[in-house]
Design an enzyme around this catalytic site. Sequence first.
Site, PDB file in Angstrom:
ATOM      1  N   HIS A 169       0.844  -1.208   0.000  1.00  0.00           N
ATOM      2  CA  HIS A 169       0.000   0.000   0.000  1.00  0.00           C
ATOM      3  C   HIS A 169       0.868   1.243   0.000  1.00  0.00           C
ATOM      4  CE1 HIS A 169       0.834  -1.232   4.133  1.00  0.00           C
ATOM      5  NE2 HIS A 169       0.889   0.068   4.416  1.00  0.00           N
ATOM      6  N   HIS A 229       0.874   5.308   1.345  1.00  0.00           N
ATOM      7  CA  HIS A 229       0.292   6.320   2.228  1.00  0.00           C
ATOM      8  C   HIS A 229       0.274   7.653   1.482  1.00  0.00           C
ATOM      9  CE1 HIS A 229       0.912   4.083   6.135  1.00  0.00           C
ATOM     10  NE2 HIS A 229       1.789   3.449   5.380  1.00  0.00           N
TER      11      HIS A 229
END
Length: 144
Positions: free
Chosen positions: A107, A109
């Site tokens: 992922h 941020h």
Amino acid sequence: MTDKVKYDPDNIFAKMIRGDMSCVKVYEDDTILAFMDIFPQSEGHTLVIPKKAKATMLFDIDTDHLKDLIEGVQKVARAVDKALKPDGVRIAQFNGAESGQTVFHIHFHIIPIYAGQPLGRHAGGAPADVSRLTETASRIAGAF
Ligand code: 5GP
């Protein structure tokens, strides 16, 4: 490094993709899901995850999924920037527990930076108020 971490299909982000765990959604299409970080380091801290790649980190995601993911990151970051008008936007991505990674589904941020406001702690502290997160998410969703 990736040989030490096996992809766990029951990690919390995989559960969010399947709808087995709730999240405050910002944006979703065929390839990515974006949602509010429950421990935001700043107002508008958003996470972007691939929906199809079963990858733990940058090293084990195939390049087609990575292209979709980074395009999604740019799209969501533009909306965060447009909606919240921060002074800067930090894009971060951690690989391995020693680097600070706590969830092993790759992922990115998106962390808005506001001048003079220090960032909160990474992946810790008190969870954010869900109604506040929902309000911020709807502002971002309105900026695509
Ligand atoms: P990492 O440490 O792996 O780079 O990032 C994982 C992120 O997921 C952290 O910033 C952490 O605050 C966030 N997080 C952990 N648990 C949850 C959760 O249950 N819901 C949401 N929305 N975010 C979470």
